[in-house]
Scaffold this active site. Sequence first.
Site: not given
Ligand code: ZN
Length: 200
Positions: A71, A107, A65, A146, A21, A114, A63, A82, A142
């Site tokens: 989320s 992911k 999305h 994650c 990420d 989530e 990440d 985000h 982070a």
């Molecule tokens: Zn996320």
Amino acid sequence: MTNPAPKVPQPDKRSVLLIGDVQVDFCPGGALAVPSGDQIIPIINDAMHLFHAHRFPIIAVRDWHPPNHSSFKEQGGPWPAHCVQMSKGAQFHPDLVLPPGTVVVSKATNPKREAYSAFEGTTLEDRLREVSADRLYVTGLATDYCVRQTVLDARKLGFQVVVLEDAIRGIDASPGDSAKAIDEMRTAGAIIAKASTLGL
Ligand code: ZN
């Protein structure tokens, strides 16, 4: 008597470097910035250089999305929107130098679910089995979300894990979250080490 720190195993052909990420939205100026998140980038670049020089696999997780992800606050979740697929914020940070051949794993692509762990609902485990990986060197963002969940899942799946502690950063929504996450990862059998122990 104190136990000596575990010896840090050096990367070999069954090792994989995992980068979690390191995206625009998770770095300072982004929609969900991890404090100093960009400061790990030079260390990760050095680690990628080392792995690439030895032809050891590198996997970058992102990440990724859909715009209506559960989320997001607008959907009743905890986070500002985000890393929306195809947006600028979802791109890898421009200073991150991914060598040719880096495998990208996306992911949290299901709007209803989530996924903090890079293993959850992704192709990551298959990718690791394909290259007969037995040890992961973990970096990225982070620490308290994650990174933590990915490392705990990797241990459950039987992988050795080395967390490069100077190549991760946490959010610390509650002070101490990152330190707690590092303790949890260590308790689960992960080796916590500085990138310098790899000769970086
Ligand atoms: Zn996320």
